[in-house]
Design a protein around this motif. Structure first.
Motif, PDB file in Angstrom:
ATOM      1  N   GLU A 151       0.825  -1.208   0.000  1.00 42.37           N
ATOM      2  CA  GLU A 151       0.000   0.000   0.000  1.00 42.37           C
ATOM      3  C   GLU A 151       0.863   1.263   0.000  1.00 42.37           C
ATOM      4  OE1 GLU A 151      -3.343  -0.142  -0.298  1.00 42.37           O
ATOM      5  OE2 GLU A 151      -2.986  -2.307  -0.471  1.00 42.37           O
ATOM      6  N   VAL A 152       0.413   2.297  -0.718  1.00 38.01           N
ATOM      7  CA  VAL A 152       1.101   3.580  -0.714  1.00 38.01           C
ATOM      8  C   VAL A 152       0.836   4.268   0.624  1.00 38.01           C
ATOM      9  CG1 VAL A 152       1.262   5.857  -1.786  1.00 38.01           C
ATOM     10  CG2 VAL A 152       0.968   3.834  -3.221  1.00 38.01           C
ATOM     11  N   VAL A 153       1.926   4.675   1.297  1.00 34.89           N
ATOM     12  CA  VAL A 153       1.780   5.272   2.633  1.00 34.89           C
ATOM     13  C   VAL A 153       2.101   6.754   2.645  1.00 34.89           C
ATOM     14  CG1 VAL A 153       2.176   3.105   3.843  1.00 34.89           C
ATOM     15  CG2 VAL A 153       4.127   4.548   3.246  1.00 34.89           C
ATOM     16  N   GLY A 154       2.558   7.292   1.511  1.00 39.24           N
ATOM     17  CA  GLY A 154       2.844   8.720   1.471  1.00 39.24           C
ATOM     18  C   GLY A 154       3.702   9.094   0.282  1.00 39.24           C
ATOM     19  N   THR A 155       4.017  10.388   0.217  1.00 43.39           N
ATOM     20  CA  THR A 155       4.788  10.930  -0.900  1.00 43.39           C
ATOM     21  C   THR A 155       5.856  11.883  -0.384  1.00 43.39           C
ATOM     22  OG1 THR A 155       2.836  10.815  -2.338  1.00 43.39           O
ATOM     23  CG2 THR A 155       4.640  12.223  -3.066  1.00 43.39           C
ATOM     24  N   VAL A 156       7.040  11.766  -0.964  1.00 45.50           N
ATOM     25  CA  VAL A 156       8.132  12.695  -0.666  1.00 45.50           C
ATOM     26  C   VAL A 156       8.105  13.807  -1.717  1.00 45.50           C
ATOM     27  CG1 VAL A 156      10.628  12.978  -0.383  1.00 45.50           C
ATOM     28  CG2 VAL A 156       9.528  10.803   0.241  1.00 45.50           C
ATOM     29  N   LYS A 157       8.039  15.056  -1.260  1.00 43.92           N
ATOM     30  CA  LYS A 157       8.018  16.184  -2.185  1.00 43.92           C
ATOM     31  C   LYS A 157       9.447  16.515  -2.615  1.00 43.92           C
ATOM     32  CE  LYS A 157       3.739  18.089  -0.277  1.00 43.92           C
ATOM     33  NZ  LYS A 157       3.096  19.249   0.412  1.00 43.92           N
ATOM     34  N   ALA A 158       9.961  15.679  -3.502  1.00 43.53           N
ATOM     35  CA  ALA A 158      11.354  15.822  -3.934  1.00 43.53           C
ATOM     36  C   ALA A 158      11.557  17.048  -4.814  1.00 43.53           C
ATOM     37  CB  ALA A 158      11.799  14.574  -4.681  1.00 43.53           C
TER      38      ALA A 158
END
Length: 338
Positions: A151-158
């Motif tokens: 499951e996708v748990v989040g996103t890094v704003k790279a």
């Protein structure tokens, strides 16, 4: 007299180093069926399996014999493969469908597909956070997945297009941002960007390797092709050396203290880390044009590089460029060793 003796010792040591690096050679070529393009190659050293991205599938080879073990189908535009051995899960980044395939490494059977950001490219597993990360070029961010559930748990704003990444001794992840010419450092648990290190002396960073002992990053840049050494704590550039054109991946051998850069022009550049701040060029091995990505095997010290020959077909419209494609029967994995 003492100075002359020191000079002779130094020259002798340098000669030994260059002689040692020159013993690397292409020892074998593992044929791989098919004519599709490729990107990353991943070695699971514990199971001796080599995973090769191959257009719309992943070919899996025995790393020691080159025998084709099996294929993971339906991975459109696959770029990379990550293995989370603790959970008996594997993951592929399918760039053309904005998804990740989660599979069983034992059977190579698909478990499920997961939606991530647009244009997933590099993919890697972090044992500390028990997460898999995909560098998404279309959305300029990084998706974080739970390795156990997928499951996708989040996103890094790279805010950049991530390429190769490494796990630092501090538990943070360092990733080359290809389009912004910097190293982005983020926390794999909080998903916060902690630092951004401009490279400055070169652009288009792709390959990235790391020495945990000296805390040094080794960055391969395509524009003004260079190997850049950076202090991972401060972002200070220590030194840089020219390398071949079209670099795409890097590796580090902690035993021999050698740094490798695989370049699309057919050069495997090798450098020796004498100390944290002192480096020397150990020469380049001629591999094969197109051998731009690699996997280093810590068990055997060998390096695996996919490569192929290309052919051109004239376009139906004379004003357009010829179509370039892989020549049938030429796709191989080069095995480099001593």
């Amino acid at each position: 007299m003492r100075n002359s003796r020191s000079m002779c010792v130094g020259l002798f040591s340098a000669a030994l180093l260059l002689q040692g690096s020159s013993t690397y050679k292409v020892q074998a070529r593992y044929p791989v069926p098919g004519t599709g393009g490729w990107d990353y190659v991943t070695l699971d050293s514990s199971t001796r399996r080599l995973y090769i991205s191959h257009a719309t599938q992943v070919d899996v080879l025995d790393a020691d014999t080159g025998k084709l073990v099996g294929t993971i189908p339906d991975t459109p535009g696959v770029h990379g493969i990550a293995i989370a051995s603790a959970f008996k899960h594997g993951f592929t980044s399918n760039g053309r469908e904005n998804k990740v395939s989660m599979f069983d490494p034992a059977t190579l059977q698909l478990i499920k597909k997961i939606d991530v950001g647009k244009g997933p490219d590099g993919i890697y597993y972090d044992p500390g956070s028990k997460r898999v990360f995909t560098n998404n070029h279309g959305t300029h961010d990084i998706s974080a997945l739970d390795a156990a559930t997928g499951e996708v748990v989040g996103t890094v704003k790279a805010e950049g297009d991530g390429e190769q990444a490494i796990l630092g001794a501090d538990g943070l992840i360092y990733v080359n941002s290809e389009n912004t010419a910097e190293v982005v450092v983020f926390d794999p648990k909080s998903l916060e960007v902690k630092k951004r290190f401009p490279i400055g002396v070169a652009q288009t960073p792709t390959g990235l390797a790391y020495d945990a002992k000296t805390n040094r990053l080794f960055i391969g840049c395509r524009k003004e092709p260079k190997m850049v050494v950076m202090d991972a704590a401060t972002g200070k550039v220590i030194t840089s050396f020219p390398i071949g054109a079209g670099v795409d991946f890097a590796g580090f051998d902690p035993k021999a203290r050698l740094i490798f850069f695989s370049c699309g022009d057919g050069n495997l550049n090798i450098f020796h880390e004498k100390s944290a701040d002192v480096y020397e060029d150990a020469g380049a091995l001629k591999t094969q044009p197109s051998a731009k990505t690699m996997a280093f095997d810590p068990k055997t010290g060998k390096i695996f590089l996919p490569a192929a020959e290309y052919q051109e077909t004239p376009a139906s419209d004379p004003s357009k460029r010829p179509q370039r494609s892989v020549k049938p029967g030429t796709f191989v994995v080069l095995v480099v060793g001593k």
